[in-house]
Scaffold this motif. Structure first.
Motif, PDB file in Angstrom:
ATOM      1  N   ASP A 125       0.858  -1.176   0.000  1.00 12.57           N
ATOM      2  CA  ASP A 125       0.000   0.000   0.000  1.00 12.57           C
ATOM      3  C   ASP A 125       0.895   1.226   0.000  1.00 12.57           C
ATOM      4  N   ASN A 126       0.319   2.399  -0.323  1.00 14.81           N
ATOM      5  CA  ASN A 126       1.123   3.618  -0.453  1.00 14.81           C
ATOM      6  C   ASN A 126       1.985   3.899   0.766  1.00 14.81           C
ATOM      7  N   ASP A 127       1.412   3.593   1.899  1.00 14.83           N
ATOM      8  CA  ASP A 127       2.132   3.682   3.158  1.00 14.83           C
ATOM      9  C   ASP A 127       3.400   2.808   3.063  1.00 14.83           C
ATOM     10  N   GLN A 128       4.571   3.414   3.166  1.00 17.94           N
ATOM     11  CA  GLN A 128       5.824   2.671   2.974  1.00 17.94           C
ATOM     12  C   GLN A 128       6.049   1.572   4.008  1.00 17.94           C
ATOM     13  N   SER A 129       5.355   1.703   5.156  1.00 20.28           N
ATOM     14  CA  SER A 129       5.539   0.683   6.185  1.00 20.28           C
ATOM     15  C   SER A 129       4.627  -0.519   5.931  1.00 20.28           C
ATOM     16  N   SER A 130       3.839  -0.457   4.867  1.00 23.55           N
ATOM     17  CA  SER A 130       2.907  -1.542   4.558  1.00 23.55           C
ATOM     18  C   SER A 130       3.643  -2.869   4.402  1.00 23.55           C
ATOM     19  N   GLU A 131       2.975  -3.923   4.797  1.00 21.41           N
ATOM     20  CA  GLU A 131       3.552  -5.256   4.582  1.00 21.41           C
ATOM     21  C   GLU A 131       3.439  -5.612   3.093  1.00 21.41           C
ATOM     22  N   TYR A 132       4.142  -6.663   2.699  1.00 21.48           N
ATOM     23  CA  TYR A 132       4.053  -7.148   1.327  1.00 21.48           C
ATOM     24  C   TYR A 132       2.754  -7.932   1.182  1.00 21.48           C
ATOM     25  N   LYS A 133       1.942  -7.526   0.226  1.00 22.36           N
ATOM     26  CA  LYS A 133       0.633  -8.147   0.041  1.00 22.36           C
ATOM     27  C   LYS A 133       0.542  -8.839  -1.302  1.00 22.36           C
ATOM     28  N   GLY A 134      -0.438  -9.713  -1.441  1.00 22.16           N
ATOM     29  CA  GLY A 134      -0.727 -10.316  -2.731  1.00 22.16           C
ATOM     30  C   GLY A 134      -0.676 -11.827  -2.721  1.00 22.16           C
ATOM     31  N   PHE A 135      -1.187 -12.402  -3.803  1.00 24.53           N
ATOM     32  CA  PHE A 135      -1.253 -13.853  -3.949  1.00 24.53           C
ATOM     33  C   PHE A 135       0.119 -14.504  -3.792  1.00 24.53           C
ATOM     34  N   GLU A 136       1.086 -13.987  -4.511  1.00 25.92           N
ATOM     35  CA  GLU A 136       2.413 -14.614  -4.512  1.00 25.92           C
ATOM     36  C   GLU A 136       3.145 -14.394  -3.181  1.00 25.92           C
ATOM     37  N   MET A 137       2.877 -13.231  -2.545  1.00 23.97           N
ATOM     38  CA  MET A 137       3.493 -12.963  -1.240  1.00 23.97           C
ATOM     39  C   MET A 137       2.926 -13.912  -0.186  1.00 23.97           C
ATOM     40  N   ASP A 138       1.607 -14.150  -0.237  1.00 23.26           N
ATOM     41  CA  ASP A 138       1.004 -15.114   0.690  1.00 23.26           C
ATOM     42  C   ASP A 138       1.536 -16.514   0.420  1.00 23.26           C
ATOM     43  N   LEU A 139       1.695 -16.822  -0.877  1.00 27.29           N
ATOM     44  CA  LEU A 139       2.167 -18.157  -1.240  1.00 27.29           C
ATOM     45  C   LEU A 139       3.613 -18.392  -0.777  1.00 27.29           C
ATOM     46  N   ILE A 140       4.484 -17.427  -0.988  1.00 26.08           N
ATOM     47  CA  ILE A 140       5.887 -17.627  -0.593  1.00 26.08           C
ATOM     48  C   ILE A 140       6.003 -17.668   0.940  1.00 26.08           C
ATOM     49  N   ARG A 141       5.116 -16.897   1.628  1.00 27.18           N
ATOM     50  CA  ARG A 141       5.105 -16.963   3.104  1.00 27.18           C
ATOM     51  C   ARG A 141       4.704 -18.365   3.569  1.00 27.18           C
ATOM     52  N   ALA A 142       3.694 -18.931   2.911  1.00 24.87           N
ATOM     53  CA  ALA A 142       3.231 -20.275   3.286  1.00 24.87           C
ATOM     54  C   ALA A 142       4.314 -21.318   2.979  1.00 24.87           C
ATOM     55  N   ILE A 143       5.010 -21.137   1.865  1.00 28.77           N
ATOM     56  CA  ILE A 143       6.087 -22.059   1.483  1.00 28.77           C
ATOM     57  C   ILE A 143       7.236 -21.979   2.494  1.00 28.77           C
ATOM     58  N   ALA A 144       7.636 -20.770   2.844  1.00 30.38           N
ATOM     59  CA  ALA A 144       8.726 -20.583   3.811  1.00 30.38           C
ATOM     60  C   ALA A 144       8.347 -21.202   5.162  1.00 30.38           C
ATOM     61  N   LYS A 145       7.092 -21.032   5.536  1.00 30.40           N
ATOM     62  CA  LYS A 145       6.613 -21.591   6.810  1.00 30.40           C
ATOM     63  C   LYS A 145       6.727 -23.114   6.788  1.00 30.40           C
ATOM     64  N   GLU A 146       6.312 -23.718   5.679  1.00 29.59           N
ATOM     65  CA  GLU A 146       6.464 -25.170   5.500  1.00 29.59           C
ATOM     66  C   GLU A 146       7.924 -25.586   5.669  1.00 29.59           C
TER      67      GLU A 146
END
Ligand code: ARG
Length: 231
Positions: A27-48
């Motif tokens: 989001d425009n706010d620079q402190s925003s987290e990384y969002k989106g389909f691929e960001m959620d997917l890579i987070r889930a993969i890293a967690k695995e």
């Protein structure tokens, strides 16, 4: 070759270009987290894999070089699997199907690829959209971010952009609703988006593919898919 065990406890260094809604964005706010389909997917993969993530938001055109140099572990950047890229990096199993399309403001008068002759379109530097424009001899302005390329249409600087279909479709369902059209390009084929890794990292590739297969089996992939593409 690198030892997978030694990497296991280190954060997974993810290179992205977070301007590609709904795959990766902030989001425009620079402190925003990384969002989106691929960001959620890579987070889930890293967690695995039992690993944390360290993100690096860089221009798309810099991603393959940084993976080749080994300064980042994996690219999560809506990257199309192409022959040329496959000679430089290792791809994971694909996570999404795509295709190039024309995104154009309604009433621009552009109805097909032929209407782009003599016009200057907007593309993102280093992308398959830019390659396509170059190959077809379509004059184009190349932007470091996908968001800037779309902005160029919104301010009337260019009458069209060539970008990935899921990104164009999403834009037209949200901010561009009622204001933009998505036009197919007949001579383009379906393509696949995948994560990219260093040529030497076959062990990481195995782990990523195994994690992704597990997320497809246990319904987690489907959940993430529906969050971004079905509402
Ligand atoms: N799929 C296209 C390509 O591989 C565009 C990717 C753009 N990605 C981004 N994060 N801006 O060239």
């Amino acid at each position: 070759s690198k030892t997978a065990e030694a990497d296991q406890n280190k954060p997974l260094r993810v290179a992205t270009n977070a301007t590609f809604v709904p795959f990766e964005f902030k989001d425009n706010d620079q402190s925003s987290e990384y969002k989106g389909f691929e960001m959620d997917l890579i987070r889930a993969i890293a967690k695995e894999m039992g690993r944390t993530i360290e993100y690096n938001n860089i221009p798309f055109s810099g991603i393959i070089p940084i993976i080749q140099q080994g300064d980042m572990d994996i690219a999560a950047a809506g990257m199309t699997m192409t022959k040329d890229r496959a000679s430089k990096v290792l791809f994971s199993a694909p996570f999404y199907e795509s295709k190039l399309v024309i995104l154009t403001p309604k009433n621009s008068g552009i109805q097909s690829i032929n209407d782009l002759k003599g016009k200057t379109i907007a593309v993102q530097l280093g992308t398959t959209g830019a390659d396509y424009a170059e190959a077809k001899g379509i004059a184009n302005k190349q932007f470091d971010s996908n968001a800037e390329a779309i902005m160029e249409l919104q301010v009337g600087g260019s009458p069209a952009a060539i970008i990935d279909k899921p990104v164009a479709d999403y834009f037209v369902s949200q901010d561009g609703k009622g204001k933009f059209d998505v036009i197919p390009i007949p001579d383009t084929k379906s393509e696949y988006l995948a994560f990219a890794m260093n040529k030497k990292d076959t062990e990481l590739q195995k782990q990523v593919n195994a994690a992704m297969a597990k997320l497809k089996e246990n319904g987690e992939y489907q959940k993430i898919y529906e969050k971004w593409f079905h509402s």
